[in-house]
Design an enzyme around this catalytic site. Structure first.
Site, PDB file in Angstrom:
ATOM      1  N   GLU A  36      -9.365 104.627  -8.294  1.00  0.00           N
ATOM      2  CA  GLU A  36      -9.170 105.962  -8.874  1.00  0.00           C
ATOM      3  C   GLU A  36      -9.488 107.048  -7.852  1.00  0.00           C
ATOM      4  O   GLU A  36      -8.791 108.064  -7.769  1.00  0.00           O
ATOM      5  CB  GLU A  36     -10.044 106.128 -10.114  1.00  0.00           C
ATOM      6  CG  GLU A  36      -9.800 107.462 -10.832  1.00  0.00           C
ATOM      7  CD  GLU A  36     -10.577 107.595 -12.126  1.00  0.00           C
ATOM      8  OE1 GLU A  36     -10.660 108.725 -12.638  1.00  0.00           O
ATOM      9  OE2 GLU A  36     -11.100 106.574 -12.615  1.00  0.00           O
ATOM     10  N   ASP A  38      -9.179 106.807  -4.602  1.00  0.00           N
ATOM     11  CA  ASP A  38      -8.082 106.828  -3.628  1.00  0.00           C
ATOM     12  C   ASP A  38      -6.846 107.523  -4.184  1.00  0.00           C
ATOM     13  O   ASP A  38      -6.152 108.246  -3.461  1.00  0.00           O
ATOM     14  CB  ASP A  38      -7.727 105.399  -3.201  1.00  0.00           C
ATOM     15  CG  ASP A  38      -8.829 104.764  -2.357  1.00  0.00           C
ATOM     16  OD1 ASP A  38      -9.650 105.520  -1.801  1.00  0.00           O
ATOM     17  OD2 ASP A  38      -8.857 103.519  -2.264  1.00  0.00           O
ATOM     18  N   SER A  83     -39.580 116.305  19.967  1.00  0.00           N
ATOM     19  CA  SER A  83     -39.947 114.922  19.661  1.00  0.00           C
ATOM     20  C   SER A  83     -41.353 114.894  19.074  1.00  0.00           C
ATOM     21  O   SER A  83     -42.057 115.904  19.078  1.00  0.00           O
ATOM     22  CB  SER A  83     -39.888 114.071  20.932  1.00  0.00           C
ATOM     23  OG  SER A  83     -40.728 114.630  21.920  1.00  0.00           O
ATOM     24  N   LYS A 116     -38.922 106.418   8.932  1.00  0.00           N
ATOM     25  CA  LYS A 116     -38.328 106.877  10.195  1.00  0.00           C
ATOM     26  C   LYS A 116     -37.016 106.122  10.402  1.00  0.00           C
ATOM     27  O   LYS A 116     -37.011 104.969  10.832  1.00  0.00           O
ATOM     28  CB  LYS A 116     -39.288 106.639  11.359  1.00  0.00           C
ATOM     29  CG  LYS A 116     -38.833 107.230  12.680  1.00  0.00           C
ATOM     30  CD  LYS A 116     -39.926 107.082  13.734  1.00  0.00           C
ATOM     31  CE  LYS A 116     -39.479 107.681  15.057  1.00  0.00           C
ATOM     32  NZ  LYS A 116     -38.348 106.947  15.660  1.00  0.00           N
ATOM     33  N   ARG A 137     -28.653 115.777  19.029  1.00  0.00           N
ATOM     34  CA  ARG A 137     -29.914 116.297  19.561  1.00  0.00           C
ATOM     35  C   ARG A 137     -29.806 116.559  21.055  1.00  0.00           C
ATOM     36  O   ARG A 137     -30.341 117.540  21.558  1.00  0.00           O
ATOM     37  CB  ARG A 137     -31.051 115.304  19.289  1.00  0.00           C
ATOM     38  CG  ARG A 137     -32.396 115.779  19.834  1.00  0.00           C
ATOM     39  CD  ARG A 137     -33.483 114.721  19.645  1.00  0.00           C
ATOM     40  NE  ARG A 137     -34.763 115.224  20.119  1.00  0.00           N
ATOM     41  CZ  ARG A 137     -35.165 115.179  21.392  1.00  0.00           C
ATOM     42  NH1 ARG A 137     -34.375 114.655  22.308  1.00  0.00           N
ATOM     43  NH2 ARG A 137     -36.339 115.665  21.750  1.00  0.00           N
ATOM     44  N   CYS A 405     -30.147  85.239  48.950  1.00  0.00           N
ATOM     45  CA  CYS A 405     -29.538  86.104  47.927  1.00  0.00           C
ATOM     46  C   CYS A 405     -28.495  85.342  47.117  1.00  0.00           C
ATOM     47  O   CYS A 405     -27.623  84.683  47.698  1.00  0.00           O
ATOM     48  CB  CYS A 405     -28.897  87.317  48.603  1.00  0.00           C
ATOM     49  SG  CYS A 405     -27.993  88.393  47.459  1.00  0.00           S
ATOM     50  N   CYS A 428     -23.805  93.157  51.062  1.00  0.00           N
ATOM     51  CA  CYS A 428     -23.968  92.321  49.865  1.00  0.00           C
ATOM     52  C   CYS A 428     -23.112  92.880  48.728  1.00  0.00           C
ATOM     53  O   CYS A 428     -23.257  94.049  48.348  1.00  0.00           O
ATOM     54  CB  CYS A 428     -25.435  92.297  49.447  1.00  0.00           C
ATOM     55  SG  CYS A 428     -25.731  91.478  47.867  1.00  0.00           S
TER      56      CYS A 428
END
Length: 669
Positions: A36, A38, A83, A116, A137, A405, A428
């Site tokens: 209904e 929709d 904050s 929170k 924010r 490495c 590297c």
């Protein structure tokens, strides 16, 4: 249908749909079926399309999503979004209570406790009851305009029950069931899934196409009233009641408490109930309820004295460590990461956790095959806490860091006074890739649309190996990559072209010279003005500059004493990359007409690119005055990272606030 009848029917449908939205998304008590709802929505959309002169910005039909945006505009918050300080245990809560009571010399303190919500903080602006703007924010001073996306959240009223002008603040979030459904769809489509509902909410809110946000089924709880015209509300609890009366969705689980014992009981209660909610929470917010007492307590340098956020302990789970993989950063540091049997921690599936360095592995005696305790540090980054030694079978394998490495097989070294192993091979591939990611980052060349994913694609396709290679990229190359179309390829090529005009300090920082951060890069750029002059500088000349030490000077000289680096700089020149300082030197400011002339400015927080002492000198050279406190005579507050009480004072005295980016824009005009 006549225009008059169409207008009347449109108004009826809008009122009806607004009522349905409020009942479902705010009261959680729907009165009609989805079918209904929709049918009524489709009728409204059809009538508005046939009668565009009756279209309204606050029509329920805008919730389906509108025009695709090119970019999110910046918004400076009228009052900063500060904050809160954190509490992690009962002792911290009792210390907070003691400080509050000492601060007001009054034993009759009432607190209000709220869940929170783990989502995305946003501000909502209404003018005479109509929703006109919403923003993220951001850094607390400047956010992004996400109005069109927020309009798709049905818990946010587009028109209030009163014609009032106000700013409300709250947390947009994704319900757990919506999160599960979204990730299932993404998996079916072969897309990366979101790590947790918070990331999903943030990613949805920041979609440039509002239609995508509209499909994500976000919601929102309003938790505060920042500004309201012609109305004084004596307590926070009453302001939440007022917001609810206006049509906002407020969290029903809030509670006022007369003692700290009641606060602690509330915290313990919701720590137990937390898993049963359909949305994520990561703690409890405790506030002094009385607004007059809030004003009396004021703020510290970082946060209000009248509020605190209790953070729930990180959830700890046990799983098996199946292996250790290594990653190589842009400076060559090799970092071990634990591979884990997948386990759910704090709402997300965790497969890896940080091991930091070889010393930590030795100290905790971590072995492959061990059962380990894993938690999320701050509920964000997974880490291995300890080994469950009782579960050892004797088949566990000791781990030894490699001598070479993993990316280029060069010998690893441990530099003096460091715990980390490093690869010192300048060619590297892992370091090059990470260096490229740094080069295009926000504080460096700031190339929009070029992040880690795209850099990896370009690197894997062998399109880029050096910083200079970025400037030879073509649209045709980009179109060969997955997820690139005509528009996105054109935009990226243009963004790379635009970066050629950056001032020298951005290029210097992007090069990733060891020990040279954004601030030092700016110091060098202003002092030498050109790359050529810096390249020729001696260690003694560098050390003579204020705040430049021996290690940094040696690092800079060593960096430029390299044929590959000199070849890179030559390529930059050939591609037309600017290598001069475009900012204003203090010595040149005396005769410049400036916004700052005659202005009183306060600097607060940490300025990343330019230190506060340098900023002070430049403002004063431009005819401005820098003071240490905010008053009615202050014209501007420039707020860096971790700004605190001075932001609250700026709000109190209605003083304009800029973030560092806005400050630098004005300074370099």
């Amino acid at each position: 249908m006549s225009k008059e009848i169409a207008k009347k029917r449109i108004e009826e449908l809008r009122d009806l749909l607004n009522t349905f939205n409020y009942q479902y998304h705010v009261l959680d008590n729907p009165s009609v079926s989805d079918a209904e709802y929709d049918r009524n929505m489709q009728e409204l959309i059809k009538l508005e399309a046939e009668n565009p002169e009756f279209m309204s910005e606050d029509s329920p039909s805008v919730r389906v999503g509108g025009t695709v945006l090119d970019i999110f505009e910046k918004v400076t918050h009228k009052s900063p979004m500060l904050s809160l300080g954190n509490a992690f245990n009962e002792g911290d809560l009792r210390d907070f209570d003691r400080r509050v009571r000492q601060g007001i010399d009054d034993a009759n303190v009432r607190y209000i406790c709220e869940l929170k919500i783990d989502g995305l903080a946003v501000s909502l602006h209404y003018e005479k009851g109509r929703f006109i703007q919403g923003a993220t924010r951001g850094d607390g001073v400047t956010g992004e305009d996400i109005t069109q996306n927020l309009k798709t959240i049905k818990a946010i009223p587009l028109r209030l029950n009163e014609e009032v002008t106000l700013e409300a603040r709250g947390e947009a979030y994704m319900p757990k069931r919506s999160f599960v459904k979204l990730n299932e769809e993404k998996e079916q489509n072969g897309e990366d899934v979101f790590a947790n509902p918070r990331n999903a909410a943030a990613g949805s809110i920041r979609q440039l196409d509002p239609k995508i946000a509209a499909k994500r089924n976000l919601s929102m709880f309003v938790y505060g009233l920042a500004n309201v015209e012609e109305k004084t509300i004596p307590s926070h609890s009453e302001s939440l009641d007022f917001l609810g009366e206006l049509g906002f969705k407020t969290n029903p689980n809030r509670r006022t408490c007369e003692t700290i014992e009641e606060v602690i009981a509330y915290v313990e209660e919701w720590q137990e109930k937390r898993p049963h909610l359909d949305y994520e929470i990561d703690g409890i917010v405790i506030k002094v309820d009385d607004v007059a007492l809030q004003e009396s307590l004021g703020t510290t340098a970082k946060s209000p004295r009248w509020a605190i956020a209790y953070k729930f302990p990180a959830e700890e789970v046990v799983t098996r460590l199946t292996g250790i993989e290594l990653s190589v950063g842009r400076t060559g540091v090799v970092t071990p990461t634990a591979e884990l049997e997948p386990v759910r921690v704090a709402g997300t599936i965790v497969r890896r956790a940080s091991l930091h360095n070889e010393d930590l592995i030795r100290e905790k005696d971590i072995r492959i095959g061990d059962y380990v305790v894993v938690k999320k540090a701050g509920d964000i980054i997974p880490e291995v806490v300890n080994v469950i030694f009782d579960k050892r079978t004797g088949e566990e394998e000791e781990y030894h860091m490699p001598t070479h490495c993993p990316a280029c097989e060069s010998e690893l070294v441990r530099l003096e006074e460091e715990v980390a192993l490093r690869c010192i091979n300048p060619t590297c591939p892992a370091q090059i890739r990470e260096g490229l990611i740094h080069f295009v980052s926000r504080n460096a060349m700031n190339i929009d649309g070029l992040g880690e994913r795209v850099i990896t694609q370009l690197f894997d396709a062998d399109y880029i190996r050096t910083f200079a290679d970025l400037y030879s990229l073509t649209k045709e190359q980009l179109l060969q990559l997955e997820r690139f179309g005509e528009k996105s390829a054109t935009n990226l090529v243009q963004a790379i072209e635009n970066s050629k005009e950056n001032s020298l300090e951005r290029l210097l920082f992007g090069l990733g010279i060891r020990h040279v951060g954004a601030k030092a890069a700016r110091t060098f750029a202003e002092h030498f003005e050109t790359m050529d002059a810096l390249v020729k500088a001696t260690e003694e000349e560098l050390k003579a500059i204020n705040e430049i030490g021996e290690k940094m000077a040696q690092s800079v000289v060593a960096y430029f004493d390299n044929e590959d680096v000199l070849e890179l700089l030559q390529q930059f020149k050939e591609y037309g990359v600017n290598m001069t300082y475009k900012g204003i030197k203090i010595a040149d400011l005396q005769n410049v007409e400036s916004y700052f002339a005659g202005k009183t400015v306060v600097l607060t927080g940490k300025l990343e690119v330019m230190g506060r002492s340098e900023a002070k000198k430049k403002i004063e050279a431009l005819g401005g005055k820098v003071t240490g406190s905010v008053s009615k005579s202050t014209d501007l507050v420039v707020a860096g990272e971790a700004a605190g009480s001075k932001l609250a004072q700026a709000e109190k005295h209605n003083v304009e606030v800029w973030n560092e980016e806005r400050f630098l824009q004005e300074l370099n005009k």
